[in-house]
Design an enzyme around this catalytic site. Structure first.
Site, PDB file in Angstrom:
ATOM      1  N   ARG A   1     -45.597 -51.524  48.964  1.00  0.00           N
ATOM      2  CA  ARG A   1     -45.793 -50.732  47.739  1.00  0.00           C
ATOM      3  C   ARG A   1     -44.513 -50.572  46.921  1.00  0.00           C
ATOM      4  O   ARG A   1     -44.348 -49.589  46.193  1.00  0.00           O
ATOM      5  CB  ARG A   1     -46.364 -49.349  48.060  1.00  0.00           C
TER       6      ARG A   1
ATOM      7  N   LYS B   1     -41.556 -56.098  33.369  1.00  0.00           N
ATOM      8  CA  LYS B   1     -42.852 -56.775  33.447  1.00  0.00           C
ATOM      9  C   LYS B   1     -42.768 -57.862  34.516  1.00  0.00           C
ATOM     10  O   LYS B   1     -41.900 -58.726  34.473  1.00  0.00           O
ATOM     11  CB  LYS B   1     -43.204 -57.414  32.109  1.00  0.00           C
TER      12      LYS B   1
ATOM     13  N   GLU C   1     -37.058 -66.836  21.407  1.00  0.00           N
ATOM     14  CA  GLU C   1     -37.070 -65.374  21.594  1.00  0.00           C
ATOM     15  C   GLU C   1     -35.909 -64.726  20.839  1.00  0.00           C
ATOM     16  O   GLU C   1     -36.032 -63.608  20.329  1.00  0.00           O
ATOM     17  CB  GLU C   1     -37.002 -65.015  23.081  1.00  0.00           C
TER      18      GLU C   1
ATOM     19  N   LYS D   1     -34.059 -55.614  23.141  1.00  0.00           N
ATOM     20  CA  LYS D   1     -35.104 -55.471  24.159  1.00  0.00           C
ATOM     21  C   LYS D   1     -34.980 -54.132  24.869  1.00  0.00           C
ATOM     22  O   LYS D   1     -35.971 -53.424  25.075  1.00  0.00           O
ATOM     23  CB  LYS D   1     -35.007 -56.614  25.169  1.00  0.00           C
TER      24      LYS D   1
ATOM     25  N   GLU E   1     -45.686 -50.121  27.206  1.00  0.00           N
ATOM     26  CA  GLU E   1     -46.348 -50.773  26.083  1.00  0.00           C
ATOM     27  C   GLU E   1     -47.520 -49.963  25.535  1.00  0.00           C
ATOM     28  O   GLU E   1     -48.616 -50.484  25.320  1.00  0.00           O
ATOM     29  CB  GLU E   1     -46.803 -52.196  26.477  1.00  0.00           C
TER      30      GLU E   1
ATOM     31  N   ARG F   1     -43.537 -51.085  21.997  1.00  0.00           N
ATOM     32  CA  ARG F   1     -43.187 -52.284  22.758  1.00  0.00           C
ATOM     33  C   ARG F   1     -43.990 -53.501  22.320  1.00  0.00           C
ATOM     34  O   ARG F   1     -43.569 -54.635  22.497  1.00  0.00           O
ATOM     35  CB  ARG F   1     -43.362 -52.030  24.267  1.00  0.00           C
TER      36      ARG F   1
ATOM     37  N   ASN G   1     -44.161 -58.654  21.138  1.00  0.00           N
ATOM     38  CA  ASN G   1     -45.136 -59.735  21.220  1.00  0.00           C
ATOM     39  C   ASN G   1     -45.265 -60.515  19.917  1.00  0.00           C
ATOM     40  O   ASN G   1     -46.181 -61.327  19.768  1.00  0.00           O
ATOM     41  CB  ASN G   1     -46.504 -59.174  21.639  1.00  0.00           C
TER      42      ASN G   1
ATOM     43  N   HIS H   1     -46.377 -64.041  19.945  1.00  0.00           N
ATOM     44  CA  HIS H   1     -46.966 -64.284  21.263  1.00  0.00           C
ATOM     45  C   HIS H   1     -48.494 -64.295  21.244  1.00  0.00           C
ATOM     46  O   HIS H   1     -49.116 -64.808  22.162  1.00  0.00           O
ATOM     47  CB  HIS H   1     -46.493 -63.236  22.263  1.00  0.00           C
TER      48      HIS H   1
ATOM     49  N   HIS I   1     -49.542 -67.319  23.161  1.00  0.00           N
ATOM     50  CA  HIS I   1     -50.192 -67.319  24.472  1.00  0.00           C
ATOM     51  C   HIS I   1     -51.420 -68.226  24.478  1.00  0.00           C
ATOM     52  O   HIS I   1     -51.671 -68.943  25.447  1.00  0.00           O
ATOM     53  CB  HIS I   1     -50.610 -65.902  24.871  1.00  0.00           C
TER      54      HIS I   1
ATOM     55  N   HIS J   1     -43.210 -71.941  26.948  1.00  0.00           N
ATOM     56  CA  HIS J   1     -43.403 -70.616  26.379  1.00  0.00           C
ATOM     57  C   HIS J   1     -42.672 -70.455  25.041  1.00  0.00           C
ATOM     58  O   HIS J   1     -43.253 -69.998  24.049  1.00  0.00           O
ATOM     59  CB  HIS J   1     -42.937 -69.550  27.366  1.00  0.00           C
TER      60      HIS J   1
END
Lengths: 362, 362
Positions: free
Chosen positions: A121, A143, A185, A229, A239, A243, A247, A250, A254, A267
């Site tokens: 955990r 993330k 980026e 960032k 997010e 945040r 994206n 993206h 994506h 990417h």
């Protein structure tokens, strides 16, 4: 060494940008109250270059180090790879105070982070990104995750690292195409938040290879990107709102990555295409000026990144794929659209016809 | 309806104890600002009894409900089951505001919670525990996860529910053996924190079947157990310190469960055996009195729970298994030992010979 502190409600950690920093990893980690056990996770290519140095640095600081290489490539960013890491964690009797160190690009960082998030955990996690893309983006912000066969990053967790160590010198061994992917980026940070960074890059003659960047420009790129960032993440860790601006490029990016099986475009290339699309949407919706879109286009082209859709993708397939994106809310696709260089807005009010039209022009 | 508020640094949620509460689930959830999408996860046995009522309650409150049954049993608490839930989540286009509702015992709750923790990096989660064990323990506190083939709950995440709804009436359909398993955790709360609860149970003639408990005693058992768990969790969400006391009886208990392949003894039975062992260790180390250990033994026996090791387990195997327990710190096994009824202490100073000796006597 330039250090950026990322403050979050439940914890804080440093992003250290240090040329030659890999040799200082052990020392930096020794101040963080971690257990002695370290599992270093890398891939064969990166490990060959830097594995020994990293292990030496950790052992000199008193850590007990085991290492494991996952295969290289986005196609291995799967739950099956995570199961391998669980087995290695068990074999090495990793305890709760143990630390997984990711040495590699975004794929290694995302997977190592997810394994660290979910073993017992949650155990400690340190990021040593070795690609420009992961330095300025993936390694910062917590993330972690893997791909589902039908969608990128659908499985994952938020798990913040205890330290992010960025050593710009490792970029010397980064393949050119990977370098350019990272620049996508960096351009993104210019468009969403830092017009000065954008202008600095415009002033550089060539951006398509690492060797053309001065040490100063590289340092500015890393510091300003990481700062951008960190600022955004510290205001919105999970997010819930702000945040989402990260994206930018993206949403369509994506879909393009996914529809080409994560193989034909990488990417960063997908994000470049996505930024061109988002910019054109913004122009068509009257949100920003064609002149700004032209500047964005020119900067992307100067880095050698693609600005057009791969011919094999059908436009309807992209529009369909947008519906399974994580950013979908109540069936509406959310877009980040620029209003001027350095400023974006978030909207879910983009008509499908507009998306179709822009994609057809690309 | 008795409501216990569990306050955590980043969130708070209610544990609602309400006879007939299943019919109110939709209404209770409608106040929580959740998205419309609900994925109800259960197993065939529980779903047959309560699935329709739960779905009706949710739909009446305006939720769009899909449901999925996982197979029943600890042996299915695997990553493979989680992958099934991911596939269902994808098929149903679950978005970030969606909610997974676990209707079942600890296995269903742990798995649904882990899927909710890791789908899209975390969606909403609601617990409707249907076993005594999960009502008083597993459903509260945010521990989620699955077993590794070589160890229980080695894979998981902390992910707090938005609501825990406990309807005591569903215990009517709980098999006797499952009821007794839950009583092991109730006795645990008595020993570690609530001497009054312990004494109340001592005064009841029979505790081995649900039907012998008065409504009042059952209510006291549920409220006091949930309150104890909520108190401990609110002070130590991630098990940095105090929360470890909830593992009373679990150190040896986990080893016993694991070594019998999670089949011969169930979790509650293993905890009962573990409590007897821990109590005897405490007596042998001079920490608590034989009279108190005798009271604990009598109460466990009155519930019909086992107090001796299954004959097929070798003592050396137990001692070895303790080393792979999550609670191991720097190779030392951590025990929770009682000092009087209602009070325990945490120690990693138990000599292996003492463990061997106590196990040999059982």
């Amino acid at each position: 060494m330039h250090t950026i502190r990322l403050n979050l409600p439940q914890q804080a950690y440093d992003i250290a940008i240090a040329p030659g920093g890999i040799a200082k990893l052990g020392e930096l980690m020794s101040h963080l109250h971690l257990g002695k056990q370290v599992l270093l996770v890398s891939n064969p290519t990166v490990f060959q270059h830097y594995g020994e140095n990293v292990i030496a640095s950790l052992e000199n600081a008193g850590f007990d180090v085991n290492s494991y290489n996952l295969p290289d490539g986005e196609q291995y960013k799967t739950l099956a790879s995570i199961e391998k890491l669980y087995n290695i964690a068990l074999e090495n009797h990793l305890e709760r105070a143990a630390t997984m160190v990711a040495l590699g690009g975004g794929v290694i960082g995302d997977m190592t982070g997810f394994a660290a998030a979910t073993w017992l955990r949650g155990i400690n996690f340190v990021q040593v990104p070795t690609t420009l893309l992961s330095m300025v983006d993936a390694a910062i912000g917590g993330k972690t995750g893997v791909n589902h066969p039908q969608g990128k990053n659908l499985i994952g967790a938020f798990h913040q690292p205890k330290l992010v160590l960025i050593d710009p010198q490792v970029l010397q061994t980064l393949p050119e195409r990977e370098f350019r992917a990272g620049m996508a980026e960096v351009i993104k940070y210019g468009v969403i938040r830092d017009a000065e960074l954008f202008a600095m890059m415009e002033q550089c003659d060539r951006l398509d290879q690492f060797q053309y960047l001065s040490k100063n420009l590289l340092q500015e790129i890393l510091v300003r990107s990481c700062q951008a960032k960190a600022d955004v993440v510290s205001k919105d860790e999970k997010e819930a709102g702000l945040r989402a601006i990260l994206n930018y490029g993206h949403t369509i990016g994506h879909a393009v990555e996914s529809l080409t099986g994560y193989r034909i475009v990488n990417h960063g290339e997908a994000v470049a295409i996505g930024m061109v699309a988002a910019g054109q949407l913004a122009v068509n919706l009257g949100l920003w000026e064609q002149a700004a879109q032209d500047r964005q286009l020119a900067l992307i082209q100067k880095t050698g990144l693609p600005t057009q859709l791969p011919t094999e993708i059908e436009i309807n397939a992209i529009v369909d794929a947008l519906q399974t994106d994580k950013k979908v809310k109540a069936g509406k696709v959310r877009f980040i659209l620029p209003t001027k260089i350095g400023v974006v807005t978030i909207t879910d009010q983009v008509p499908s016809e507009q998306i179709h039209q822009v994609l057809q022009q690309m």
